[in-house]
Design a protein around this motif. Sequence first.
Motif, PDB file in Angstrom:
ATOM      1  N   PHE A  10     -32.319 -69.415 -44.530  1.00 38.76           N
ATOM      2  CA  PHE A  10     -33.501 -70.254 -44.135  1.00 38.76           C
ATOM      3  C   PHE A  10     -32.861 -71.142 -43.168  1.00 38.76           C
ATOM      4  O   PHE A  10     -34.265 -72.482 -43.010  1.00 38.76           O
ATOM      5  N   GLU A  11     -31.829 -71.674 -43.920  1.00 42.10           N
ATOM      6  CA  GLU A  11     -31.088 -72.759 -42.645  1.00 42.10           C
ATOM      7  C   GLU A  11     -30.191 -72.695 -40.806  1.00 42.10           C
ATOM      8  O   GLU A  11     -30.316 -72.994 -40.042  1.00 42.10           O
ATOM      9  N   ALA A  12     -29.713 -71.325 -41.353  1.00 40.67           N
ATOM     10  CA  ALA A  12     -29.357 -70.788 -40.484  1.00 40.67           C
ATOM     11  C   ALA A  12     -29.883 -70.517 -39.008  1.00 40.67           C
ATOM     12  O   ALA A  12     -30.113 -70.171 -37.987  1.00 40.67           O
ATOM     13  N   ASN A  13     -31.475 -70.486 -39.697  1.00 40.77           N
ATOM     14  CA  ASN A  13     -32.237 -69.964 -38.291  1.00 40.77           C
ATOM     15  C   ASN A  13     -32.189 -68.627 -37.524  1.00 40.77           C
ATOM     16  O   ASN A  13     -32.747 -68.730 -36.632  1.00 40.77           O
ATOM     17  N   GLY A  14     -30.828 -68.185 -37.778  1.00 39.44           N
ATOM     18  CA  GLY A  14     -31.096 -66.998 -36.865  1.00 39.44           C
ATOM     19  C   GLY A  14     -29.642 -66.338 -36.882  1.00 39.44           C
ATOM     20  O   GLY A  14     -28.834 -66.202 -38.077  1.00 39.44           O
ATOM     21  N   VAL A  15     -28.560 -65.769 -36.118  1.00 41.15           N
ATOM     22  CA  VAL A  15     -27.385 -64.820 -36.166  1.00 41.15           C
ATOM     23  C   VAL A  15     -26.472 -66.653 -35.799  1.00 41.15           C
ATOM     24  O   VAL A  15     -26.262 -66.806 -34.762  1.00 41.15           O
ATOM     25  N   ILE A  16     -25.503 -66.751 -36.537  1.00 41.17           N
ATOM     26  CA  ILE A  16     -24.648 -67.997 -36.020  1.00 41.17           C
ATOM     27  C   ILE A  16     -23.830 -67.307 -35.779  1.00 41.17           C
ATOM     28  O   ILE A  16     -22.896 -66.497 -35.862  1.00 41.17           O
ATOM     29  N   LEU A  17     -23.212 -67.352 -34.063  1.00 42.01           N
ATOM     30  CA  LEU A  17     -22.472 -66.614 -33.183  1.00 42.01           C
ATOM     31  C   LEU A  17     -20.580 -67.774 -33.522  1.00 42.01           C
ATOM     32  O   LEU A  17     -20.263 -67.272 -33.798  1.00 42.01           O
ATOM     33  N   GLN A  18     -21.013 -68.870 -33.722  1.00 41.23           N
ATOM     34  CA  GLN A  18     -19.706 -69.440 -34.003  1.00 41.23           C
ATOM     35  C   GLN A  18     -20.170 -70.589 -34.419  1.00 41.23           C
ATOM     36  O   GLN A  18     -21.105 -71.384 -34.363  1.00 41.23           O
ATOM     37  N   TYR A  19     -18.436 -71.081 -35.193  1.00 38.31           N
ATOM     38  CA  TYR A  19     -18.366 -72.547 -35.972  1.00 38.31           C
ATOM     39  C   TYR A  19     -17.752 -73.161 -34.907  1.00 38.31           C
ATOM     40  O   TYR A  19     -16.718 -73.251 -34.352  1.00 38.31           O
ATOM     41  N   GLU A  20     -18.338 -75.000 -34.054  1.00 37.13           N
ATOM     42  CA  GLU A  20     -17.310 -75.593 -33.616  1.00 37.13           C
ATOM     43  C   GLU A  20     -16.795 -77.037 -34.541  1.00 37.13           C
ATOM     44  O   GLU A  20     -17.678 -77.328 -36.118  1.00 37.13           O
ATOM     45  N   VAL A  21     -15.308 -76.478 -34.747  1.00 39.78           N
ATOM     46  CA  VAL A  21     -15.148 -77.775 -35.842  1.00 39.78           C
ATOM     47  C   VAL A  21     -13.238 -78.525 -34.647  1.00 39.78           C
ATOM     48  O   VAL A  21     -13.005 -78.338 -33.800  1.00 39.78           O
ATOM     49  N   THR A  22     -14.303 -80.331 -35.179  1.00 41.27           N
ATOM     50  CA  THR A  22     -13.456 -80.894 -33.760  1.00 41.27           C
ATOM     51  C   THR A  22     -13.143 -81.859 -34.894  1.00 41.27           C
ATOM     52  O   THR A  22     -13.095 -81.883 -36.291  1.00 41.27           O
ATOM     53  N   VAL A  23     -11.613 -82.421 -35.066  1.00 41.80           N
ATOM     54  CA  VAL A  23     -10.843 -83.086 -36.031  1.00 41.80           C
ATOM     55  C   VAL A  23     -10.357 -84.045 -34.874  1.00 41.80           C
ATOM     56  O   VAL A  23      -9.257 -84.189 -33.522  1.00 41.80           O
ATOM     57  N   ARG A  24     -10.489 -85.021 -35.710  1.00 42.69           N
ATOM     58  CA  ARG A  24     -10.124 -86.459 -34.705  1.00 42.69           C
ATOM     59  C   ARG A  24      -9.308 -87.457 -35.988  1.00 42.69           C
ATOM     60  O   ARG A  24      -9.932 -87.670 -36.779  1.00 42.69           O
ATOM     61  N   ALA A  25      -8.575 -87.754 -35.262  1.00 46.23           N
ATOM     62  CA  ALA A  25      -6.841 -88.871 -36.373  1.00 46.23           C
ATOM     63  C   ALA A  25      -7.918 -90.110 -35.889  1.00 46.23           C
ATOM     64  O   ALA A  25      -8.354 -90.473 -34.876  1.00 46.23           O
ATOM     65  N   LYS A  26      -8.479 -90.794 -37.779  1.00 44.82           N
ATOM     66  CA  LYS A  26      -9.469 -91.578 -37.098  1.00 44.82           C
ATOM     67  C   LYS A  26      -8.369 -92.565 -36.509  1.00 44.82           C
ATOM     68  O   LYS A  26      -8.608 -94.401 -36.209  1.00 44.82           O
ATOM     69  N   SER A  27      -6.874 -92.774 -37.131  1.00 47.07           N
ATOM     70  CA  SER A  27      -5.428 -93.830 -36.814  1.00 47.07           C
ATOM     71  C   SER A  27      -5.464 -94.581 -35.807  1.00 47.07           C
ATOM     72  O   SER A  27      -5.557 -95.149 -34.790  1.00 47.07           O
ATOM     73  N   SER A  28      -5.371 -92.778 -34.508  1.00 45.30           N
ATOM     74  CA  SER A  28      -5.749 -93.834 -32.872  1.00 45.30           C
ATOM     75  C   SER A  28      -6.399 -92.633 -32.324  1.00 45.30           C
ATOM     76  O   SER A  28      -6.566 -91.407 -32.186  1.00 45.30           O
ATOM     77  N   LEU A  29      -7.016 -93.410 -32.460  1.00 49.42           N
ATOM     78  CA  LEU A  29      -8.319 -93.520 -31.664  1.00 49.42           C
ATOM     79  C   LEU A  29      -8.601 -92.480 -30.356  1.00 49.42           C
ATOM     80  O   LEU A  29      -9.373 -92.378 -29.694  1.00 49.42           O
ATOM     81  N   SER A  30      -6.915 -93.100 -29.225  1.00 52.27           N
ATOM     82  CA  SER A  30      -7.183 -93.273 -28.353  1.00 52.27           C
ATOM     83  C   SER A  30      -7.098 -91.036 -27.978  1.00 52.27           C
ATOM     84  O   SER A  30      -6.956 -90.941 -27.093  1.00 52.27           O
ATOM     85  N   SER A  31      -5.904 -91.009 -29.262  1.00 58.71           N
ATOM     86  CA  SER A  31      -6.003 -89.595 -29.115  1.00 58.71           C
ATOM     87  C   SER A  31      -7.090 -88.318 -29.345  1.00 58.71           C
ATOM     88  O   SER A  31      -8.011 -88.743 -29.203  1.00 58.71           O
ATOM     89  N   PRO A  32      -7.318 -87.590 -27.909  1.00 57.01           N
ATOM     90  CA  PRO A  32      -8.726 -86.986 -27.436  1.00 57.01           C
ATOM     91  C   PRO A  32      -8.777 -86.138 -29.222  1.00 57.01           C
ATOM     92  O   PRO A  32      -7.484 -85.473 -30.425  1.00 57.01           O
ATOM     93  N   PRO A  33      -9.700 -85.571 -29.615  1.00 56.29           N
ATOM     94  CA  PRO A  33     -10.063 -85.063 -30.556  1.00 56.29           C
ATOM     95  C   PRO A  33      -9.734 -83.359 -30.569  1.00 56.29           C
ATOM     96  O   PRO A  33     -10.177 -82.715 -29.121  1.00 56.29           O
ATOM     97  N   GLU A  34      -9.435 -82.765 -31.684  1.00 55.77           N
ATOM     98  CA  GLU A  34      -8.981 -81.166 -31.093  1.00 55.77           C
ATOM     99  C   GLU A  34     -10.006 -80.395 -31.474  1.00 55.77           C
ATOM    100  O   GLU A  34     -11.328 -80.793 -32.267  1.00 55.77           O
ATOM    101  N   LYS A  35     -10.677 -79.370 -30.872  1.00 51.32           N
ATOM    102  CA  LYS A  35     -12.034 -78.510 -31.138  1.00 51.32           C
ATOM    103  C   LYS A  35     -11.460 -77.433 -31.437  1.00 51.32           C
ATOM    104  O   LYS A  35     -10.465 -76.560 -30.892  1.00 51.32           O
ATOM    105  N   TYR A  36     -11.711 -76.828 -32.300  1.00 51.60           N
ATOM    106  CA  TYR A  36     -11.473 -75.328 -31.985  1.00 51.60           C
ATOM    107  C   TYR A  36     -13.069 -74.662 -32.624  1.00 51.60           C
ATOM    108  O   TYR A  36     -13.874 -74.911 -33.668  1.00 51.60           O
TER     109      TYR A  36
END
Lengths: 195, 919
Positions: free
Chosen positions: B361-387
Motif C-alpha cells: 500500500f506504500e509502494a503503489n506499484g512494482v518497485i523497479l529500483q532504489y536510488e541511494v545518494t550518499v553526501r558527505a556533510k563535512s565537504s559540501l563541495s564534493s558531489p554526492p555519490e549515487k547508486y
Amino acid sequence: MAAADSPSAALRRHDLCSRGIRLAGKMRSDVVDLLDTYVERQGLDASASVAVVEGVPAAAVERWDEQTGTQRLLENLAAYRAFRALLAQMLEEQREQLGEADAALGRALAAVLLQVSAFAYHLEELLRLESRGPPSEEGAGPPPAPHLGLFERKLRGLGVLRELAQWAVRSARDLRQLAKPSPGSSSAPGPAESP
Amino acid sequence: MFSGWNWVAHGLYLLLNICSLEVSGGLVQSCGHIIPESPVLALGSNFTALCILNESCLDFGNIYANQIIWKIKNRVVPKEQYREINRTVSSVTFNDTSSLATPLTCNILADGQIEQNIYGITVTIGLPPEKPKNLSCIVHQVSKLTYPMTCTWNPGRHTFLDTHFRLKYRWPQENFPDCMPKDVNNSCTITDVQFFVNLEVWVEAVNALGKAESDPLVLDPIEIVKPLPPHNLSVNSGILPTVLKLSWENRISPAVMKLKFNIRYRITGDTNWMQVPPEDTASPRTSFSVQGLRPYTEYVFSIRCMKEDGVGYWSDWSEEKTGVTTEDKPSKGPPIWRIIDASHSPASWTVHLMWKALEPFEANGVILQYEVTVRAKSSLSSPPEKYNVSTTNLTLKLPNGTYEVTVIARNRVGASPPSVLLIPASNSKAPVKNVRTLPKDGKLWVGWTAPNSYVLKYVIEWCLVSNSSDCIIEWQNEPGNVQGTYLKGDIKPFKCYLITVYPLYADGQGSGQSVKAYLQQDRPSKGPTVQTKKVGKAEAVLTWNHLTVDEQNGFIRSYTIFYKTVDGNETAVTVDPSKTEYTLSSLTSDTLYTVRMMAYTDGGGRSGPDFTFTTQKFGKGEIEAIVVPVCLAFLLIVLLGVLFCFNKRDLIKKHIWPIVPDPSKSNIAQWSPQVPAKHNFSSKDQMYPEGSFTDVSVVEIEADDKKSFSEQDLKPFDLLKKEKSTSEGHSSGIGGSSCMSSPRQSVSDSDEGETTQNTSSTVQYSTVVLNGYRDQTPVQVFSRSESTQPLLDSEERSEDHAGGGDSTTQRQQYFKQSSGQDETNTDRPCFERTKQITSANEGDLVGFAQLQISGQSSQSLGLGLEKNTQEAALSDVLQASTEGLTVRPEAVEGNPLSVDEMPKSYLPQTVRQGGYMPQ
C-alpha cells in the motif's frame, strides 16, 4: 362525496392510483414482450398494419387534457373490460389452436389477461371512491366474435395487443392526472361523465 | 399408533362386510348391525353405539338384546356400560374415546354359552385440525418474468387423521384455484402472481372431524419480492489509481420494481468486506464508480439489490468479480538504517545500509529500483555519490565523517519521497531512557521514555541472542511521537532478544539503549551441573557453570542447591544467580552427600544431575595434631631409654656382653708367632669397641707356582674334600667358637665343595664364608676347626691381587674372627670374613679353597677388595692349585712380618706340621 373527502378515502385513492400506474407500466412492459412473442409464434410480421379492432375503444383521444377524472376512469374501464373479453377470447383461441404446445405464449396471455382484469378492478374501485360506482357490465361486453379465418384472428389478436399497449400508456397518464391534487377534477360533472 | 390401528380396523371392517355380504347373499342372514357404522371420533369425546338385532333372529334363535356382549378387540366391555333399550337394541357408552379400540363388536351368547359375533365396526379416533398460524409468503424471482410465491404456515398439532391443507388466494373480484401442497403440509408455492393488486391469502385445513382456516393475509405480492441479484458484473479500472468502475445488469424490469443496491468490496486475500455507503446506491442504476481505493491493489466486488423503498427482501449477493487499480507513485520512502563497522581500520567505516521494501500500500506499484545518494556533510563541495540498486541493502566503505544518506524508491509511475538518514561521527545525542519490554497478545512490546529533545523517529534494533548463531540484526522504524511499539517480526518464545532503541534527531542520533527480553519464558532446558571444588570435614565448596543462553529459556532468577545425606531430609539453599560457587557448611563428617542444583526462570525450574561427595573424617590439621605429639612422645621415650642405657651401660654390658678373657693377654700368647698390632685397624676398633674380639691371628700363606706341593702335603686336601660332607656342625677345641654356627649352615656350605677341613689336622678353626658363589646371595657358612692350639688373633693383608698365574706369590686371604667365647653362645655378635673358596674344576681342586670376603664387609673392614680382583686372584690360585700348591715353610714357620707386609688374609695355623692349611 363525503367518502371521497375523508382522509382514508384520499389515501386509498392515492394508493389505487399509484399501484394502477405501476400496474399499467408493468402491463405495457409485459404486452410489449408479449407482442414480440406473439408475432414470432403466430408467424406474423411485426410491421404489419392492423385495422382498428372492433369493440375496442381507441386509446387516442382528442382534447385528452380536458377530460374529467370520472370520464377518464369510465373510458378506461370500458376499454379494459373490452380487452378482458378479447384477451379471454384470444386465450381460448390460442389454446384451441396450439393446445398446450405453446404454453409460454398461453401463460403470457393469461398473465396479461390477469393484469387487465386487475386494472379493471382498480378502475372500479376508483369509481366507487368517486361515489359513482362502476357501471354495469351488461351491454358493455365486446360484440360477439365474428366468424373470422385463422389469419384474421391472428391479426385481430395482434391489433388487440397493440391497442392494449397503447392503452397502458394512456391509462398511466390518466391515473397520474387523477392522482394530481386538482380540486374539482373528479367532482366537476362533465358532459361525458355519464356512461 | 392411531393410524396403525386404523389400518387394522379397516381390514377387519372389510372382512366383516364381506361376511355380511355373503350372509345377505342368502347363505347366512345377519342377525343385527351396529349404529353408527365406522364412525370417526374426536379424541376424548364420549361415544355411544347401538346394536340392533333383526326381528327375524328373535324368533328363530331366541336371541334378545339382554344377551348382547360388547367387545373391544376381543376384550369384553364392562356390563356397566351396556344399556338395554328394548328387547332388540342394546347400547354401549364410552365416556372417553381414548379407551376405544378397533374393532368394536356386538356379540351374543346363543344357546347358553356359545358366543357368536353379530356385527362389528371400526372406530377411527383423531383430532379436528387446528387453525393454521404464522402464515407468511415470499415471492422469489426465478427469471425475468417468473415470480412464484411461496407461502408457509404452521399446520398446528397432529390430528391422527388424514388432514388436507390448501392455500387459498383471491383478488377481491376474482378467485383463483387453490394451491395444494405436495408432500408437505406447511407450505405451498403459487407459480405466478400478479403485482400491484392486493391478494388475499389464507390456509384451509380439513379432515373428517372438521375444517379450520388461518387468518387471511392481504398483500400486494410486489411487496414481498426477493429479486434475483444483478448479473454480468464487470470491474474496470478508471483513469485515477484510486477508482474502479462497476457495471452490471438488473434482472427485474424497472416497470415491476425500482431497485436500490448494496456494493461490497475487499482487498484480495483479506477477509473483511467494506461497503459503499448505501445512500450512494439507493437509486436504480446499472453502474457505479467505487472511489478511495488503494493504487495497484486487487479488489473483489459483489452487489445485491432490493426494492427501492426497502419493502421486500434483499437479493442474494451477486457473483464476485475482481479488478485491479492502476499504479501510483510510491507514497513514502523506504525506512532506512545502517550498521557501521569500524573494526577494520580506524580511519574508515564499513557502512551497511539497509532499507525495507515498501509495503504494497506504500509502494503503489512494482518497485523497479532504489536510488541511494550518499553526501558527505563535512565537504559540501564534493558531489554526492549515487547508486542505483535493486536490492534493499548497500555496503559502502566511507572515511570517518558525517554523511547524509538518501534513498528513493521508484516504480513505473514515479519516485517516492526521499528517506534521509544521517550517519553521524558519534552517537552524541541524548539517548532514550527506561527501555522496557512487555509480552502482550503473543507479541513483544517495547517501551521507552522519550528524551527531552524533539525526536524525528526511533529505530528499534533487535536480534536473537544465541550461542549457536550470530546476532542477526532486525530493525524497524517508529515515528517520533510514540514511546512504545510492538516488534514486527517473528519473535519466538523462549528465546533471548537483545533490543536496542535509538532516537534519531534532525541533526544526528542518540546512543542506543539496550534491554534483553523474552517473549515467553520457559524453565531451563537443563539444570546446572554442580560439583565440588573442595570437601572438608563439615563443609564443601560447590562450583558450577552458568547455563548457556540457549539452555536458559528465560532469565535465571535464582539457583537452588538441594543436598541431603542418604537417609536424611533434603535441604535447599537459594543462591544468587550471579554466583558460580557456594560453600555448604555444617555438614556431618565422613558422610555421603547427594547434591543437585536447580536453576529457576519465570517459567519454572529444572534440576541438574545429582552429584555425590563424602565429607572427610578429619578436619584440616587434626591428623597433624594427633601424629606430632605421638611422635614427639615416642622420641622422648626413646631418648630417655638411650640415656638410661647410657647411664647403665656397665650394668648392661655386664649382663649382655660379659667380659671375655683376652687370650692375647694370656700367658700362652707369649709364644704366638705373630701378634698383629691392633691399632692398624681403626675401623675394626670402632666396630668392636668393646673388645668383643680380643685378638685376631693372621696367617699368611704364599703360594709359589714354582713350587709344587708334595704329595704328602696335598693329602690333607684330599681328606678335606672327602670330609667336607662330614664336617658339618662340629665345633671343638679350645676357644673354638663359631659365630652363627649351625649344622644346617655347615651342610649348605659343604655343598659348594669349596671348603674342606682337614680332619687329620689337630688344629681346626671355624671359617666363615660370607660371599655367594658367582654373585649369588652369600650364604653364611662356617667350618669349624679344632685345634689344640690356642686361638690367635691374626690378620693378614693381601698385598698382591693383580698377579697372574705366574706370579710368584699368590696370597690367599683368610679371615677368621673368633671371640674365644663359648661356642654355644650364638647370640654373641661376631663376624667372620673369609674368602670363599671357589673351584673351576672340582676334581682338580684338592684341598684348596679360597675364602672370598664379601664386598660389603670388606668396606667396613677397610679391606678394599674388589670382586673382580678377587675372582682374578681366585683363578690364579686355581691355576696354581693345578700345578701344585706349595706352602712355604717359612711362612708356616712363622717368620714375623713387618707391619707393612702384614697380610690381609688370615689363615689358621697348623701347628703340628709347621704350616698353615687352608680350610
